[in-house]
Design a protein around this motif. Structure first.
Motif, short mmCIF file in Angstrom:
data_model
loop_
_atom_site.label_atom_id
_atom_site.label_comp_id
_atom_site.label_asym_id
_atom_site.label_seq_id
_atom_site.Cartn_x
_atom_site.Cartn_y
_atom_site.Cartn_z
N ILE A 42 0.86 -1.18 0.00
CA ILE A 42 0.00 0.00 0.00
C ILE A 42 0.89 1.23 0.00
CG2 ILE A 42 -1.81 1.25 1.23
CD1 ILE A 42 -2.67 -1.52 0.23
N SER A 43 0.68 2.11 -0.95
CA SER A 43 1.50 3.31 -1.06
C SER A 43 1.32 4.21 0.16
CB SER A 43 1.11 4.08 -2.32
OG SER A 43 1.79 5.33 -2.35
N GLU A 44 2.43 4.74 0.64
CA GLU A 44 2.39 5.72 1.73
C GLU A 44 2.48 7.14 1.19
OE1 GLU A 44 5.06 4.82 4.90
OE2 GLU A 44 4.60 2.69 4.81
N ASP A 45 2.48 7.29 -0.14
CA ASP A 45 2.55 8.60 -0.78
C ASP A 45 1.19 9.27 -0.69
OD1 ASP A 45 3.06 10.82 -2.30
OD2 ASP A 45 3.28 9.73 -4.19
N ASN A 46 1.13 10.40 -0.03
CA ASN A 46 -0.13 11.14 0.15
C ASN A 46 -0.29 12.25 -0.87
OD1 ASN A 46 -0.95 9.60 2.34
ND2 ASN A 46 0.29 10.79 3.73
N ASP A 47 0.46 12.22 -1.94
CA ASP A 47 0.40 13.27 -2.96
C ASP A 47 -0.88 13.09 -3.78
OD1 ASP A 47 0.81 15.17 -4.87
OD2 ASP A 47 2.71 14.34 -5.59
N ASP A 48 -1.82 14.04 -3.62
CA ASP A 48 -3.09 13.97 -4.33
C ASP A 48 -3.05 14.65 -5.69
OD1 ASP A 48 -4.28 12.55 -2.30
OD2 ASP A 48 -5.00 14.34 -1.27
N ASP A 49 -1.94 15.24 -6.05
CA ASP A 49 -1.83 15.92 -7.35
C ASP A 49 -1.84 14.90 -8.48
OD1 ASP A 49 -1.62 18.32 -6.00
OD2 ASP A 49 0.57 18.32 -6.03
N ASP A 50 -2.33 15.31 -9.63
CA ASP A 50 -2.35 14.45 -10.79
C ASP A 50 -1.12 14.63 -11.66
OD1 ASP A 50 -4.75 13.27 -10.13
OD2 ASP A 50 -5.94 14.81 -11.18
#
Length: 82
Positions: free
Chosen positions: A71-79
């Motif tokens: 499960i990715s821990e990257d919280n970057d919501d940008d596209d």
């Protein structure tokens, strides 16, 4: 979890719903008891040293711990892909 007991200063130890003389398990024992008692249909938490798995096993429910890195821990919501 550590110590394998759930404790709250106001309410004390969380008891196992099937045998109140026994512990509900570690840090997520309250959530496990709520699930086993049908107070909740789903609960979440973190599990580094059995904090979900121990209470689940002690209270007759299941827990799932994803494989590390699955499960990715990257919280970057940008596209923008970054």
């Amino acid at each position: 979890g550590l110590g394998s007991h759930t404790f709250n200063d106001m309410f004390g130890y969380t008891a196992n719903p099937y045998d109140t003389s026994k512990s509900a398990g570690g840090s997520s024992g309250g959530a496990a008891v709520a699930l086993a008692s049908n107070m909740l249909c789903l609960a979440d938490g973190s599990d580094m040293m059995g904090s979900l798995r121990n209470p689940a096993g002690w209270n007759g429910i299941y827990s799932i711990r994803p494989t590390a890195g699955l499960i990715s821990e990257d919280n970057d919501d940008d596209d923008d892909g970054g």
